[in-house]
Design a protein around this motif. Structure first.
Motif, mmCIF file in Angstrom:
data_model
loop_
_atom_site.group_PDB
_atom_site.id
_atom_site.type_symbol
_atom_site.label_atom_id
_atom_site.label_comp_id
_atom_site.label_asym_id
_atom_site.label_seq_id
_atom_site.Cartn_x
_atom_site.Cartn_y
_atom_site.Cartn_z
ATOM 1 N N THR A 166 0.822 -1.211 0.000
ATOM 2 C CA THR A 166 0.000 0.000 0.000
ATOM 3 C C THR A 166 0.855 1.260 0.000
ATOM 4 O O THR A 166 0.564 2.220 -0.734
ATOM 5 N N PHE A 208 -15.741 -6.175 -1.471
ATOM 6 C CA PHE A 208 -14.450 -5.489 -1.524
ATOM 7 C C PHE A 208 -14.185 -4.884 -2.906
ATOM 8 O O PHE A 208 -13.649 -3.781 -3.007
ATOM 9 N N THR A 209 -14.533 -5.614 -3.964
ATOM 10 C CA THR A 209 -14.275 -5.102 -5.313
ATOM 11 C C THR A 209 -15.081 -3.836 -5.578
ATOM 12 O O THR A 209 -14.539 -2.835 -6.079
ATOM 13 N N SER A 222 -16.508 -1.813 -3.309
ATOM 14 C CA SER A 222 -16.137 -0.756 -2.360
ATOM 15 C C SER A 222 -14.775 -0.163 -2.691
ATOM 16 O O SER A 222 -14.617 1.075 -2.747
ATOM 17 N N GLN A 223 -13.791 -1.034 -2.928
ATOM 18 C CA GLN A 223 -12.453 -0.520 -3.232
ATOM 19 C C GLN A 223 -12.441 0.225 -4.559
ATOM 20 O O GLN A 223 -11.761 1.247 -4.696
ATOM 21 N N THR A 236 -5.751 5.382 -4.784
ATOM 22 C CA THR A 236 -5.435 3.974 -4.527
ATOM 23 C C THR A 236 -5.068 3.685 -3.076
ATOM 24 O O THR A 236 -5.397 2.622 -2.550
ATOM 25 N N GLY A 277 -8.013 3.072 -0.834
ATOM 26 C CA GLY A 277 -8.621 1.806 -1.232
ATOM 27 C C GLY A 277 -7.878 0.619 -0.667
ATOM 28 O O GLY A 277 -8.492 -0.360 -0.201
ATOM 29 N N ASN A 278 -6.537 0.680 -0.672
ATOM 30 C CA ASN A 278 -5.744 -0.429 -0.124
ATOM 31 C C ASN A 278 -5.765 -0.449 1.401
ATOM 32 O O ASN A 278 -5.722 -1.521 2.014
ATOM 33 N N PHE A 289 -8.309 0.323 3.112
ATOM 34 C CA PHE A 289 -9.594 -0.320 3.357
ATOM 35 C C PHE A 289 -9.428 -1.840 3.480
ATOM 36 O O PHE A 289 -9.978 -2.482 4.385
ATOM 37 N N LEU A 290 -8.638 -2.445 2.592
ATOM 38 C CA LEU A 290 -8.399 -3.889 2.662
ATOM 39 C C LEU A 290 -7.531 -4.255 3.863
ATOM 40 O O LEU A 290 -7.731 -5.300 4.486
#
Length: 533
Positions: A417, A477-478, A480-481, A490, A493-494, A496-497
């Motif tokens: 990330t 996840f797909t 939402s991200q 980005t 978004g990462n 978030f994971l």
């Protein structure tokens, strides 16, 4: 029938190991009692009162347990299942296998290799659009979200179809499921060849949906194939090889499409390049379907492990899938694994689907390198998966290995990330590869750990529920991200994971290592004679 010659060989197997009865020369059975050839006694199953054991009487090959003797799996699904007089064991419907002989078949490697190959073909078709999503967006004139759905449809179709396919697996067996999966995979590949015009996007969607249905017949198979065909010291390695094919397909899906389909504006030339890719994959899918017809068998003549022999004996043709699911969800350790597996695999699905978008966001025009980064993630993960499988077979440290791999997945995700936007592609290759080694390497660990926690429940059911969790989290996840990347960039978004992977690592620490299949394989020989632990 009991094989009385320990050196006798199966026509497609290795020398047989000593049978359960051969291990006990003093074991005897009353001559008036009959044993069904497809029934194997559980360690704690007690025989009919008319059955007697006397040192002076030897077991005759045709002697068997009285039909009134029954075995019924307990609600806890633990190997220590007691005999119940109310339920009869049904004769095996799959063939005349001798459950008293434990040995492995040479065909097992061909079976797992063919499965791995058609799983690879199906996985390629999952990611072939996402790895060059900008090119397909321009060709079909659709949004990035529409192309993302070509990947997410794989996740969406799995959820409602799991139970029907699990029922088919138990009802008709491995060969039927393998034929259905490879046939649908082949059909979907040929349908896509009818979508080589910009206005035919619905046709490519149809082909992808057919392939996504094929995936339902594929994802839950690795642990089942490993259990049915491989010995106790090979199951984790075999499961890793089966999962290996799926990961290899994703790797090729990242590498090949950017090479075969260049980013050009001429629609006719672009259609030609796309057709080359579609024809290649359709030809490969057809060849693999033919190989499945030739190579795949339902099961070996003899069970490859004691746990599998007991599993056959405990099997009931009247098994209720609802009751099986209820038992699984009463198993707290398995429920925790379902959640943690879904978080990890869902993060991997989202990263795979959105990787090209993230790389191009920071490195415009680097479609080919974006595919290579995806390839690096998956190749590293394949190495991790194989190492994990070998390690599990040697150490049986399921809980410890799963926890370490999960924590390292989180560490790899955090490093990736914060290095993605540094402006150096070589750094991204290294950090993405390190992350993939653990994130993808975790997938077969989850399958095997689930089988251990839920034995003797169906491997197809436990693996299927893991995959449902993965698909649900993958879709969440797909979407939402993707929205976070579009609106905030980005890194958020990462992150978030990373938050959800942290949750998964914490929950993994609470899973207890209740290794039921290992307990069954370690049963002392006397237990096979009808004694209790």
């Amino acid at each position: 029938m009991v094989n009385e010659d320990p050196n006798q060989q199966d026509h497609d197997g290795t020398p047989s190991q000593t049978s359960a009865l051969q291990e006990h020369p003093n074991l005897s059975i009353h001559p008036s009692v009959s044993i069904h050839p497809s029934v194997s006694a559980h360690p704690s199953v007690s025989a009919h009162p008319s059955v007697s054991a006397h040192p002076s009487v030897s077991a005759h090959p045709s002697v068997s347990i009285h039909p009134s003797v029954s075995v019924y799996p307990s609600s806890s699904a633990h190997p220590s299942t007691l005999a119940q007089p109310s339920g009869l064991i049904q004769p095996s419907s799959s063939g005349p296998e001798d459950l008293s002989v434990i040995k492995v078949s040479k065909r097992r490697w061909a079976v797992v290799l063919v499965f791995s190959c058609y799983s690879m073909c199906n996985a390629f078709q999952w990611i072939q659009y996402g790895s060059i999503n900008n090119i397909f967006m321009n060709f079909y004139g659709v949004s990035a979200f529409a192309i993302d759905w070509l990947s997410m449809c794989y996740m969406l179709t799995y959820i409602p179809l799991l139970l029907p396919v699990a029922w088919l697996l138990e009802k008709f067996g491995l060969r039927t499921i393998a034929l259905a999966g490879s046939a649908l995979n082949c059909l979907g590949a040929w349908v896509k060849l009818g979508s080589l015009k910009p206005h035919l996007f619905p046709v490519t969607v149809l082909g992808q949906v057919i392939c996504s249905v094929a995936q339902v017949f594929i994802l839950g198979m690795p642990s089942r194939i490993a259990s049915v065909w491989f010995g106790a010291n090979e199951v984790s390695t075999a499961c890793s090889i089966a999962v290996f094919g799926n990961q290899l397909g994703i790797a090729i899906g990242f590498l090949v499409p950017p090479v075969l389909v260049p980013n050009i504006k001429d629609q006719d030339k672009l259609a030609y390049h796309i057709s080359i890719m579609f024809y290649i994959i359709a030809g490969v899918a057809t060849l693999l379907f033919i190989l499945v017809i030739i190579v795949f068998k339902e099961k070996p003549k003899h069970p490859p492990s004691r746990a599998q022999s007991l599993s056959y004996a405990l099997a009931s043709t009247d098994a209720s899938y609802l009751s099986s699911i209820i038992r699984l969800f009463k198993n707290l350790n398995f429920v925790l694994l379902v959640i943690t597996y879904g978080l990890n695999a869902g993060a991997f699905y989202a990263l795979s689907t959105l990787l090209t978008r993230m790389v191009i966001f920071h490195y415009p025009g680097e479609e080919v390198n974006a595919g290579r980064i995806g390839l690096t993630i998956v190749l590293a993960g394949m190495l991790g998966a194989v190492i994990s499988g070998i390690w599990l077979d040697r150490t049986k440290t399921y809980k410890q290995t799963t926890l370490v791999v999960y924590v390292m997945t989180l560490v790899g995700m955090v490093v990736y990330t914060y290095t993605l936007n540094l402006g150096h592609l070589w750094v991204v290759f290294i950090t993405a590869g390190a992350m993939g080694f653990f994130m993808t390497g975790y997938l077969p660990l989850g399958f095997e750990f689930a089988v251990e926690l839920t034995y003797p429940e169906s491997e197809g059911m436990s693996s299927g529920l893991l995959n449902v969790s993965a698909q649900v989290f993958g879709i969440i996840f797909t979407i939402s991200q993707g929205q976070i990347i579009d609106n905030y960039g980005t890194m958020p978004g990462n992150i978030f994971l990373c938050v959800f992977l942290t949750l998964g690592a914490v929950l993994t620490a609470f899973i207890k290592a209740d290794l039921r299949r290992q307990d069954a394989n370690k049963e002392i020989p006397e237990n096979l004679a009808g004694g209790s632990r």
